[in-house]
Design an enzyme around this catalytic site. Structure first.
Site, PDB file in Angstrom:
ATOM      1  N   HIS A   1     -35.106 -43.453 -19.615  1.00 12.26           N
ATOM      2  CA  HIS A   1     -36.051 -44.565 -19.776  1.00 12.26           C
ATOM      3  C   HIS A   1     -36.680 -44.579 -21.167  1.00 12.26           C
ATOM      4  O   HIS A   1     -37.713 -45.211 -21.382  1.00 12.26           O
ATOM      5  CB  HIS A   1     -37.159 -44.504 -18.704  1.00 12.26           C
TER       6      HIS A   1
HETATM    7  S1  FES Z   1     -37.887 -41.303 -19.589  1.00 11.19           S
HETATM    8 FE1  FES Z   1     -37.583 -41.416 -17.470  1.00 11.19          FE
HETATM    9  S2  FES Z   1     -36.671 -39.512 -16.997  1.00 11.19           S
HETATM   10 FE2  FES Z   1     -36.999 -39.411 -19.122  1.00 11.19          FE
END
Ligand code: FES
Length: 176
Positions: A141
């Site tokens: 993410h």
């Molecule tokens: S940013 Fe979501 S698991 Fe690393």
């Protein structure tokens, strides 16, 4: 005249039923103990588990600027040999810029060696080397960590964890 030889009710001799009751209770305790012991015994880690709880890392082959990943307790651990300029830069970052404020000095034992658990503090992915902060970028993410393993861009809320470790010699470290 009162009969002094009459026994009081609570001083009665143990009956056959009382003796059976006591014997059953004793068997009960032994029975429970023998069930609990294997459970307790299973909770003792065997030698192979104890060995995995510590990982020794030879730092000699890691050149300045290099990163390696070792496995410790099934998790990746990032080890980075940080050049002096990189150390200077992470130490110059104001605490007000950090999502999870922590000095670099509090996260390392020897200035050039950064040792952190490579598990993103958002949902547990393994970050890769990269991002805008000389550190790691999480492919899941987009969280970013700097060269001190501190989170600089969310959604991760916390810095990469610093595991327990000790330097055995200046070029050998034991994690765990
Ligand atoms: S940013 Fe979501 S698991 Fe690393």
């Amino acid at each position: 005249m009162t009969d002094m030889t009459m026994a009081k009710p609570n001083m009665a001799e143990p009956t056959r039923r009382d003796i059976l009751y006591v014997a059953t209770a004793a068997v009960g305790v032994v029975g429970v103990a023998s069930v609990i012991w294997p459970l307790i015994d299973q909770m003792n880690p065997d030698l192979s588990t104890l060995a995995l709880s510590k990982t020794e890392i030879d730092l000699k082959p890691i050149a300045p600027g290099q990163n390696i990943v070792v496995k410790w307790q099934g998790k990746p651990v990032f080890v980075r040999n940080r050049p002096p300029k990189m150390v200077e830069e992470v130490r110059a970052v104001p605490m007000s810029e950090l999502i999870d404020p922590e000095t670099d000095q509090a996260r390392v034992k020897v200035a050039n060696w950064l040792i952190v658990v490579g598990v993103c503090t958002h949902l547990g992915c393994t970050p890769n080397v990269g991002g805008d902060y000389d550190g790691w970028l999480c492919p899941c993410h987009g969280s970013q960590y700097d060269a001190s393993g501190r989170v600089r861009h969310g959604p991760a809320p916390l810095n990469l964890l610093v595991p327990t470790y000790e330097f055995k010699t200046p070029t050998s470290v034991v994690v765990g």
